[in-house]
Design an enzyme around this catalytic site. Structure first.
Site, PDB file in Angstrom:
ATOM      1  N   PRO A  24       0.831  -1.213   0.000  1.00  0.00           N
ATOM      2  CA  PRO A  24       0.000   0.000   0.000  1.00  0.00           C
ATOM      3  C   PRO A  24       0.858   1.253   0.000  1.00  0.00           C
ATOM      4  CG  PRO A  24      -0.037  -1.099   2.154  1.00  0.00           C
ATOM      5  CD  PRO A  24       0.677  -2.015   1.216  1.00  0.00           C
ATOM      6  N   CYS A  26       0.080   5.435  -0.128  1.00  0.00           N
ATOM      7  CA  CYS A  26      -0.856   6.556  -0.217  1.00  0.00           C
ATOM      8  C   CYS A  26      -0.516   7.452  -1.405  1.00  0.00           C
ATOM      9  CB  CYS A  26      -0.767   7.415   1.038  1.00  0.00           C
ATOM     10  SG  CYS A  26      -1.533   6.673   2.462  1.00  0.00           S
ATOM     11  N   ALA A  58      -3.574   2.785   2.028  1.00  0.00           N
ATOM     12  CA  ALA A  58      -4.365   2.964   3.247  1.00  0.00           C
ATOM     13  C   ALA A  58      -5.673   3.686   2.923  1.00  0.00           C
ATOM     14  CB  ALA A  58      -3.558   3.772   4.260  1.00  0.00           C
ATOM     15  N   GLN A 100      -5.975  -1.948   1.845  1.00  0.00           N
ATOM     16  CA  GLN A 100      -5.519  -1.789   3.229  1.00  0.00           C
ATOM     17  C   GLN A 100      -6.539  -0.933   3.980  1.00  0.00           C
ATOM     18  OE1 GLN A 100      -2.073   0.730   4.303  1.00  0.00           O
ATOM     19  NE2 GLN A 100      -1.255  -1.037   5.412  1.00  0.00           N
ATOM     20  N   TYR A 182       0.004   4.169  13.304  1.00  0.00           N
ATOM     21  CA  TYR A 182      -1.394   4.558  13.161  1.00  0.00           C
ATOM     22  C   TYR A 182      -2.237   3.874  14.255  1.00  0.00           C
ATOM     23  CZ  TYR A 182       0.391   6.678   8.979  1.00  0.00           C
ATOM     24  OH  TYR A 182       1.128   7.468   8.132  1.00  0.00           O
ATOM     25  N   ARG A 230      -0.744  -5.928   8.318  1.00  0.00           N
ATOM     26  CA  ARG A 230       0.590  -5.300   8.302  1.00  0.00           C
ATOM     27  C   ARG A 230       0.937  -4.843   9.705  1.00  0.00           C
ATOM     28  NH1 ARG A 230       3.534  -1.003   4.238  1.00  0.00           N
ATOM     29  NH2 ARG A 230       4.338  -2.912   3.336  1.00  0.00           N
ATOM     30  N   GLY A 323       7.908  -1.324  -2.867  1.00  0.00           N
ATOM     31  CA  GLY A 323       7.178  -0.067  -2.889  1.00  0.00           C
ATOM     32  C   GLY A 323       7.750   0.909  -3.884  1.00  0.00           C
ATOM     33  N   ARG A 324       8.751   1.641  -3.440  1.00  0.00           N
ATOM     34  CA  ARG A 324       9.281   2.705  -4.298  1.00  0.00           C
ATOM     35  C   ARG A 324       9.834   2.170  -5.606  1.00  0.00           C
ATOM     36  NH1 ARG A 324      12.580   4.976   0.636  1.00  0.00           N
ATOM     37  NH2 ARG A 324      12.409   2.743   1.074  1.00  0.00           N
TER      38      ARG A 324
HETATM   39  C1  LIG Z   1       4.480   7.246  -1.313  1.00  0.00           C
HETATM   40  C2  LIG Z   1       4.379   6.203  -0.241  1.00  0.00           C
HETATM   41  C3  LIG Z   1       3.187   5.994   0.410  1.00  0.00           C
HETATM   42  C4  LIG Z   1       3.060   4.998   1.385  1.00  0.00           C
HETATM   43  N1  LIG Z   1       1.826   4.729   1.930  1.00  0.00           N
HETATM   44  C5  LIG Z   1       1.670   3.647   2.724  1.00  0.00           C
HETATM   45  C6  LIG Z   1       0.376   3.194   3.099  1.00  0.00           C
HETATM   46  O1  LIG Z   1      -0.650   3.698   2.660  1.00  0.00           O
HETATM   47  N2  LIG Z   1       0.302   2.137   3.963  1.00  0.00           N
HETATM   48  C7  LIG Z   1       1.412   1.476   4.408  1.00  0.00           C
HETATM   49  O2  LIG Z   1       1.290   0.520   5.174  1.00  0.00           O
HETATM   50  N3  LIG Z   1       2.651   1.856   4.005  1.00  0.00           N
HETATM   51  C8  LIG Z   1       2.801   2.885   3.163  1.00  0.00           C
HETATM   52  N4  LIG Z   1       4.039   3.198   2.669  1.00  0.00           N
HETATM   53  C9  LIG Z   1       5.174   2.303   2.977  1.00  0.00           C
HETATM   54  C10 LIG Z   1       5.357   1.279   1.846  1.00  0.00           C
HETATM   55  O3  LIG Z   1       4.245   0.410   1.745  1.00  0.00           O
HETATM   56  C11 LIG Z   1       6.620   0.435   2.064  1.00  0.00           C
HETATM   57  O4  LIG Z   1       6.453  -0.321   3.235  1.00  0.00           O
HETATM   58  C12 LIG Z   1       7.861   1.305   2.189  1.00  0.00           C
HETATM   59  O5  LIG Z   1       7.915   2.240   1.128  1.00  0.00           O
HETATM   60  C13 LIG Z   1       9.135   0.460   2.199  1.00  0.00           C
HETATM   61  O6  LIG Z   1       9.247  -0.306   1.023  1.00  0.00           O
HETATM   62  P1  LIG Z   1      10.194   0.171  -0.220  1.00  0.00           P
HETATM   63  O7  LIG Z   1      11.568   0.373   0.339  1.00  0.00           O
HETATM   64  O8  LIG Z   1      10.105  -0.983  -1.183  1.00  0.00           O
HETATM   65  O9  LIG Z   1       9.619   1.437  -0.759  1.00  0.00           O
HETATM   66  C14 LIG Z   1       4.179   4.216   1.725  1.00  0.00           C
HETATM   67  C15 LIG Z   1       5.408   4.469   1.097  1.00  0.00           C
HETATM   68  C16 LIG Z   1       5.509   5.421   0.102  1.00  0.00           C
HETATM   69  C17 LIG Z   1       6.840   5.598  -0.602  1.00  0.00           C
END
Ligand SMILES: Cc1cc2nc3c(=O)[nH]c(=O)nc-3n(C[C@H](O)[C@H](O)[C@H](O)COP(=O)(O)O)c2cc1C
Length: 356
Positions: A24, A26, A58, A100, A182, A230, A323-324
């Site tokens: 997820p 946002c 989320a 989520q 949260y 999560r 994610g990223r």
């Molecule tokens: C733009 C953005 C928005 C995010 N929004 C959420 C979210 O809505 N819910 C959540 O559990 N984690 C959120 N995260 C965390 C990501 O799901 C992920 O756990 C985190 O970026 C680490 O993974 P990565 O290194 O592959 O990016 C967000 C991360 C980013 C970059």
């Protein structure tokens, strides 16, 4: 032989085409909690790009639980109707789609990150916020109101009602957000939960409300539909929530019928010192997988196909979430298949561009 990354995984009756998941993230781009063209393009691109599962960002179970005024929400019919359009489109291209369900607790009522990321008070479009205890996130944050027993019941009912909407909207699975500081994480952590009623104090009491939420959601979902949770495996702060507590908590979630734990960390306090580096959270996934005997997802700076394959082959997790990296490259699965010499199905329209 198939690479592990591209092997299917079946959870309850749901089969994912591979083990690459979009976690997820946002987008802070909704109006009144309703998704729009941005979300359609954003999620569809990752389904066309070949991920096995998508977890929609989320989505708040009540307006008060949004991080920003532009978060998605899943608490009214209009929102449900637009989600139904999204799930149909995403599934058509082969990814399974979950959502989520979230409540931001004391981290609600902020401006979107690219505007100024500041707390919004009621004069500037914000709203009053709730939490287990009246402790603000930092010195600039709003002070939350301590939740009454009625608030706890209302939020429990909100989670249940949102889960019903998610099922009606055609989601394949649900993830409950109990991480990143949260609301549900705020109940778990001794740093944010200073209650002295049935929902705070001992470990048993701190886990009670999050367990109630998981139980309520599980019982409203169809039996064959997977439920993920999560968690933040650790607060990265002495005296906070930690891996030992996570392992015990996850055993209890498993008894309730939670199928997979998406293992993240941190978010409860700005004071945490986090040694973020490649795959820095996978060890928590591995520990929870082994000790709680449950499927897990590893997340956090997973960027490379060999790295992802290694995590799965060494049984540190059952799925990987990127994610990223998927924001940078929606076609990461297609590229990774080439790197790992895996033959996978390409979108027919893109066949002439297939990497051989
Ligand atoms: C733009 C953005 C928005 C995010 N929004 C959420 C979210 O809505 N819910 C959540 O559990 N984690 C959120 N995260 C965390 C990501 O799901 C992920 O756990 C985190 O970026 C680490 O993974 P990565 O290194 O592959 O990016 C967000 C991360 C980013 C970059």
């Amino acid at each position: 032989m198939d690479n592990k990354l591209f092997s299917t995984i079946k959870i309850r009756d749901l089969e994912f085409r591979n083990r690459i998941f979009m976690p997820p993230m946002c987008q802070y781009s909704a109006n009144d909690g309703v998704l729009n063209e941005w979300h359609i393009a954003h999620y569809l691109a990752r389904s066309i790009g070949g991920v096995g599962g998508i977890i929609v960002e989320a989505s708040a179970v009540e307006p008060r639980g949004r991080i920003t005024p532009n978060d998605l929400g899943i608490y009214n019919d209009v929102q449900e109707g637009e989600f139904a359009k999204l799930t149909k489109l995403v599934k058509y291209h082969g990814a399974k789609i979950g959502i989520q369900l979230a409540h931001a607790g004391r981290k609600a009522s902020n401006d979107v990150p690219w505007r100024n990321e500041q707390t919004l008070d009621e004069l500037h479009g914000g709203w009053s916020i709730i939490a287990p205890s009246p402790i603000p996130f930092d010195k600039d944050s709003l002070v939350p109101r301590e939740m009454t027993q009625k608030d706890i019941l209302d939020v429990l009912n909100a989670f249940e009602s949102s889960a019903k909407m998610a099922v009606r909207a055609g989601f394949d699975f649900i993830e409950i957000h109990m991480a990143h500081g949260y609301l549900l994480h705020e109940f778990l952590s001794p740093l944010t939960n200073k209650r002295n009623d049935d929902f705070g104090g001992s470990f048993e009491k701190r886990i009670r409300f999050p367990l109630n939420v998981a139980g309520k959601i599980r019982s409203t979902m169809p039996k064959n539909m997977p439920l993920f949770v999560r968690i933040s495996a650790t607060d990265w702060i002495d005296g906070g929530w930690d891996v030992a507590q996570s392992i015990e908590f996850v055993k209890r979630l498993k008894e309730i019928g939670v199928d997979l734990i998406d293992v993240s960390s941190a978010g409860i306090s700005p004071e945490a010192i986090i040694p973020a580096d490649f795959g820095f959270q996978t060890k928590f996934s591995s520990m929870i997988r082994q000790n709680s005997n449950i499927l897990t997802g590893a997340v956090g700076m997973i960027v490379d196909p060999y790295q992802a394959e290694h995590i799965l082959c060494t049984e540190q997790s059952d799925i990987v979430l990127l994610g990223r990296e998927l924001l940078r490259n929606p076609y990461w699965p297609l590229h990774s298949a080439k790197v790992l010499k895996q033959n996978i199905q390409w979108p027919l329209q893109y066949l002439r561009a297939r990497l051989t």
